[in-house]
Structures are given as structure tokens and as C-alpha cells.
Motif scaffolding. Structure first.
Motif, short mmCIF file in Angstrom:
data_model
loop_
_atom_site.label_atom_id
_atom_site.label_comp_id
_atom_site.label_asym_id
_atom_site.label_seq_id
_atom_site.Cartn_x
_atom_site.Cartn_y
_atom_site.Cartn_z
N GLY A 124 -69.44 18.08 3.77
CA GLY A 124 -70.43 19.08 3.35
C GLY A 124 -71.17 18.73 2.07
N GLY A 125 -71.30 17.47 1.75
CA GLY A 125 -72.06 17.08 0.56
C GLY A 125 -71.27 17.15 -0.73
N ASP A 126 -69.98 17.40 -0.65
CA ASP A 126 -69.13 17.43 -1.83
C ASP A 126 -69.11 16.03 -2.45
OD1 ASP A 126 -67.28 18.24 -3.73
OD2 ASP A 126 -65.57 17.81 -2.43
N GLY A 127 -69.20 15.95 -3.76
CA GLY A 127 -69.28 14.68 -4.46
C GLY A 127 -68.08 13.78 -4.23
N LEU A 128 -66.88 14.36 -4.24
CA LEU A 128 -65.68 13.58 -4.02
C LEU A 128 -65.61 13.06 -2.58
CD1 LEU A 128 -63.13 12.50 -5.29
CD2 LEU A 128 -61.97 14.63 -4.67
N ALA A 129 -66.04 13.88 -1.63
CA ALA A 129 -66.05 13.45 -0.22
C ALA A 129 -67.05 12.32 0.00
CB ALA A 129 -66.37 14.63 0.68
N VAL A 130 -68.18 12.39 -0.64
CA VAL A 130 -69.18 11.32 -0.52
C VAL A 130 -68.65 10.02 -1.12
CG1 VAL A 130 -71.47 10.57 -1.28
CG2 VAL A 130 -71.15 12.90 -0.44
N PHE A 131 -68.02 10.14 -2.28
CA PHE A 131 -67.44 8.96 -2.93
C PHE A 131 -66.35 8.33 -2.05
CE2 PHE A 131 -64.28 7.08 -5.86
CZ PHE A 131 -65.06 6.06 -6.38
N ALA A 132 -65.45 9.16 -1.51
CA ALA A 132 -64.39 8.65 -0.64
C ALA A 132 -64.99 8.07 0.64
CB ALA A 132 -63.41 9.78 -0.31
N GLY A 133 -66.04 8.69 1.15
CA GLY A 133 -66.72 8.17 2.35
C GLY A 133 -67.34 6.80 2.09
N ILE A 134 -67.91 6.63 0.92
CA ILE A 134 -68.51 5.33 0.57
C ILE A 134 -67.41 4.27 0.45
CG2 ILE A 134 -69.67 4.06 -1.29
CD1 ILE A 134 -71.36 6.61 -1.74
N LEU A 135 -66.29 4.62 -0.17
CA LEU A 135 -65.18 3.66 -0.30
C LEU A 135 -64.61 3.30 1.07
CD1 LEU A 135 -63.23 4.91 -3.45
CD2 LEU A 135 -64.76 2.97 -3.25
N TRP A 159 -54.18 -6.99 14.44
CA TRP A 159 -53.95 -5.55 14.60
C TRP A 159 -54.10 -4.82 13.28
CZ3 TRP A 159 -54.58 -3.31 18.93
CH2 TRP A 159 -54.32 -3.98 20.11
N PHE A 160 -53.64 -5.40 12.16
CA PHE A 160 -53.80 -4.77 10.86
C PHE A 160 -55.28 -4.57 10.53
CE2 PHE A 160 -54.40 -5.07 6.26
CZ PHE A 160 -53.58 -4.04 5.83
N THR A 161 -56.07 -5.60 10.76
CA THR A 161 -57.50 -5.52 10.45
C THR A 161 -58.21 -4.56 11.40
OG1 THR A 161 -57.35 -7.82 9.76
CG2 THR A 161 -59.54 -6.91 10.00
N LEU A 162 -57.83 -4.57 12.67
CA LEU A 162 -58.43 -3.64 13.62
C LEU A 162 -58.12 -2.19 13.25
CD1 LEU A 162 -60.01 -3.33 16.28
CD2 LEU A 162 -57.81 -3.35 17.46
N ILE A 163 -56.89 -1.91 12.86
CA ILE A 163 -56.52 -0.55 12.45
C ILE A 163 -57.27 -0.15 11.19
CG2 ILE A 163 -54.60 0.83 11.56
CD1 ILE A 163 -52.82 -0.69 13.59
N ALA A 164 -57.40 -1.05 10.23
CA ALA A 164 -58.16 -0.76 9.01
C ALA A 164 -59.62 -0.48 9.34
CB ALA A 164 -58.06 -1.92 8.02
N PHE A 165 -60.18 -1.23 10.29
CA PHE A 165 -61.57 -1.01 10.69
C PHE A 165 -61.74 0.35 11.36
CE2 PHE A 165 -64.89 -1.41 13.99
CZ PHE A 165 -65.98 -1.61 13.16
N VAL A 166 -60.83 0.69 12.28
CA VAL A 166 -60.94 1.97 13.01
C VAL A 166 -60.75 3.15 12.06
CG1 VAL A 166 -59.79 3.41 14.74
CG2 VAL A 166 -60.29 1.03 15.24
N PHE A 167 -59.71 3.10 11.21
CA PHE A 167 -59.49 4.22 10.29
C PHE A 167 -60.57 4.31 9.22
CE2 PHE A 167 -55.01 4.17 11.80
CZ PHE A 167 -54.98 5.49 12.23
N GLY A 168 -61.07 3.18 8.76
CA GLY A 168 -62.17 3.21 7.79
C GLY A 168 -63.43 3.81 8.37
N THR A 169 -63.76 3.42 9.60
CA THR A 169 -64.94 3.97 10.26
C THR A 169 -64.77 5.46 10.55
OG1 THR A 169 -65.34 1.82 11.29
CG2 THR A 169 -66.47 3.70 12.25
N ALA A 170 -63.60 5.84 11.10
CA ALA A 170 -63.35 7.25 11.41
C ALA A 170 -63.33 8.10 10.14
CB ALA A 170 -62.04 7.38 12.17
N GLY A 171 -62.69 7.59 9.10
CA GLY A 171 -62.65 8.33 7.84
C GLY A 171 -64.02 8.51 7.23
#
Length: 137
Positions: free
Chosen positions: A38-49, A17-29
Motif C-alpha cells: 500500500g505504498g508504505d515506505g518500509l514495504a517499498v524498501f523491502a520490496g526493492i531489496l 535448487w538454492f538459487t531457484l528457491i531464492a529467485f522464486v521467493f524474491g520475486t514473490a516477496g
């Protein structure tokens, strides 16, 4: 959870369940940050992480689900990731525990497969193999 036979190992609920939640929130995030960022540099960096977190959690989730061993119709099946091995219980020469992994040897002394000793239900599986007369080294 995810039982295959009467005597089998299974995936632990907590890590699953921990891994499934991490997968779902990581994908959704990742999706939300790339769509709403909107192409903001910080948002892109956080999206990549978060994408890296989602990919890692997906790999671990796949490994958790596929790591199992079970006995069905007198045959021991061992699977992990893309490897699936089987051996009839009568043809098992010995089973040895080394570095928290059970190594299953055939009568000729060759390794037929491995079983993780930390899985839920491993005690029942080992008891069934011992009851069948398998030698433990």
C-alpha cells in the motif's frame, strides 16, 4: 541434471535448487510487498531489496544452467553464459589447468575455450579426453 550428451558436465543440484528457491521467493516477496504494501515506505524498501535478491538469483541461475561442457560426435562443446565454443577433439593441442579453470588450446597454441574444473562430471569429461589422446600440460 540438464545432461546434454553421454560425456558431459552438469549443474550441481544443491546450488541450483538454492538459487531457484531464492529467485522464486524474491520475486514473490517483491510482488506481494508492492501489491499488499500500500505504498508504505518500509514495504517499498523491502520490496526493492527482495527485487535485488530476485535479479541476482536470476543471473546466478542463468549462469549455473549455461555453464557446461560436453563431447558429442567427436567435438568438444564448451558454453558459459552467451559464449559457446566448440573444437573437434582431434584438433585439441593441449589442455592446461590454471586457477581452477581448464584452458583448451588448439594445435596452433591459441585458446579455444575454457571449462570450469568445479563442475559435476568433469572427471568423466577429462577421462574421455585423456582416453582420446589429448595432451594435458
Amino acid at each position: 541434471m540438464f545432461k546434454k550428451g553421454q560425456v558431459c558436465t552438469e549443474t550441481d543440484k544443491g546450488p541450483f535448487w538454492f538459487t531457484l528457491i531464492a529467485f522464486v521467493f524474491g520475486t514473490a516477496g517483491t510482488v506481494l510487498l508492492f501489491v499488499l504494501g500500500g505504498g508504505d515506505g518500509l514495504a517499498v524498501f523491502a520490496g526493492i531489496l527482495l527485487g535485488i535478491v530476485a535479479l541476482s538469483a536470476g543471473g546466478v541461475l542463468f549462469a549455473l544452467v549455461t555453464d557446461r561442457a560436453y563431447i558429442e560426435s567427436g567435438v568438444l562443446y564448451m558454453s558459459y553464459l552467451f559464449k559457446k565454443k566448440s573444437i573437434p577433439v582431434e584438433e585439441i593441442g593441449k589442455i592446461a589447468l590454471k586457477d581452477e579453470v581448464y584452458y583448451v588450446y588448439d594445435k596452433k597454441g591459441a585458446v579455444s575455450g575454457t571449462i570450469n574444473s568445479k563442475l559435476t562430471g568433469i572427471g568423466d569429461l577429462i577421462f574421455a579426453l585423456d582416453k582420446s589422446g589429448v595432451n594435458f600440460a
